[in-house]
Design an enzyme around this catalytic site. Structure first.
Site, mmCIF file in Angstrom:
data_model
loop_
_atom_site.group_PDB
_atom_site.id
_atom_site.type_symbol
_atom_site.label_atom_id
_atom_site.label_comp_id
_atom_site.label_asym_id
_atom_site.label_seq_id
_atom_site.Cartn_x
_atom_site.Cartn_y
_atom_site.Cartn_z
ATOM 1 N N SER A 101 7.157 -8.209 54.871
ATOM 2 C CA SER A 101 6.502 -9.299 54.150
ATOM 3 C C SER A 101 5.080 -8.902 53.714
ATOM 4 O O SER A 101 4.924 -8.007 52.886
ATOM 5 C CB SER A 101 6.532 -10.557 55.034
ATOM 6 O OG SER A 101 6.204 -11.710 54.305
ATOM 7 N N ASP A 151 15.790 -16.589 49.798
ATOM 8 C CA ASP A 151 14.499 -16.458 50.488
ATOM 9 C C ASP A 151 13.570 -17.566 49.992
ATOM 10 O O ASP A 151 13.304 -17.662 48.794
ATOM 11 C CB ASP A 151 13.911 -15.070 50.174
ATOM 12 C CG ASP A 151 12.634 -14.771 50.940
ATOM 13 O OD1 ASP A 151 11.864 -15.703 51.220
ATOM 14 O OD2 ASP A 151 12.406 -13.584 51.234
ATOM 15 N N HIS A 181 14.213 -14.962 54.484
ATOM 16 C CA HIS A 181 13.027 -14.108 54.642
ATOM 17 C C HIS A 181 13.077 -13.541 56.058
ATOM 18 O O HIS A 181 12.382 -14.010 56.960
ATOM 19 C CB HIS A 181 11.772 -14.965 54.427
ATOM 20 C CG HIS A 181 10.540 -14.165 54.115
ATOM 21 N ND1 HIS A 181 10.324 -13.594 52.882
ATOM 22 C CD2 HIS A 181 9.459 -13.856 54.866
ATOM 23 C CE1 HIS A 181 9.148 -12.968 52.889
ATOM 24 N NE2 HIS A 181 8.615 -13.115 54.088
#
Length: 197
Positions: A101, A151, A181
């Protein structure tokens, strides 16, 4: 910057671990050990705070980057990695970025700013919401991208943009899709297979 260095073997490749929002330099160590237990490890903690959570750069909201800060922090992190490469005696071309991320996003920033310097990256749940007009030469670069279906943070169109960014520069890109995610055991094993093929 707060960091941890674990040396397994002199001259082995070095995982540079870049955590997600709210993480620490230790978060991705189990993943690194799974990917290849013989690689050295440099885990770095993001030095930007967002509501008490560690990040690598500022943002104005979900997916709304502070581009000026990203540029500054990317250079700062690159300089830090260069200094540590001298201190711990490793080559930048032996670095393998492992990011999740927010960590993936700063890795992309460094790879764009220093094309050809970093040859390998496993990036989970990346987002780089900008049109990069100038083509970079990624012909010597091998990238594993773990992308999310459904996501809530990264729309699929943005995942495809990251794929295009690397493929457009000639990188050897391997993609894997997960739900949401997330960084699953299954995709970690796919990354392990990619790394050690």
């Amino acid at each position: 910057m707060e960091h941890i260095y674990k040396e397994k073997e002199k001259g082995a490749p070095v995982f540079v671990l870049l955590h997600g929002t709210g993480g620490t330099e230790n978060d991705l160590i189990p993943l690194a050990e799974l990917l290849n237990p013989g690689y050295n490890i440099l885990g770095i903690r993001g030095n930007v705070q967002e509501n008490g959570m560690n990040r690598y750069f500022k943002r104005h909201g979900e997916g709304q980057y502070d581009w000026e800060d990203l540029d500054f922090r990317g250079d700062e992190l690159y300089d830090f990695i260069v200094r540590k490469s001298r201190e711990y005696d490793f080559e930048l071309e032996d670095v393998v970025f492992v990011g999740f991320s927010n960590g993936s996003n700063i890795a992309i920033q460094m790879m764009l700013k220093q094309p050809g310097t970093f040859r390998k990256a496993a990036l989970f749940a990346p987002l780089y919401p900008a049109d990069v007009k100038e083509k970079r030469d990624f012909s010597e670069t091998d990238v594993f991208l773990s992308l999310g279906k459904g996501d809530p943070i990264v729309p699929e169109s943005e995942s495809e943009r990251v794929v295009s960014l690397f493929e457009g520069g000639g990188a050897d890109v391997t993609t894997a899709w997960v739900n949401g995610h997330s960084l699953t055991q299954e995709v970690a094993l796919e990354a392990k297979h990619w790394l050690n093929k």
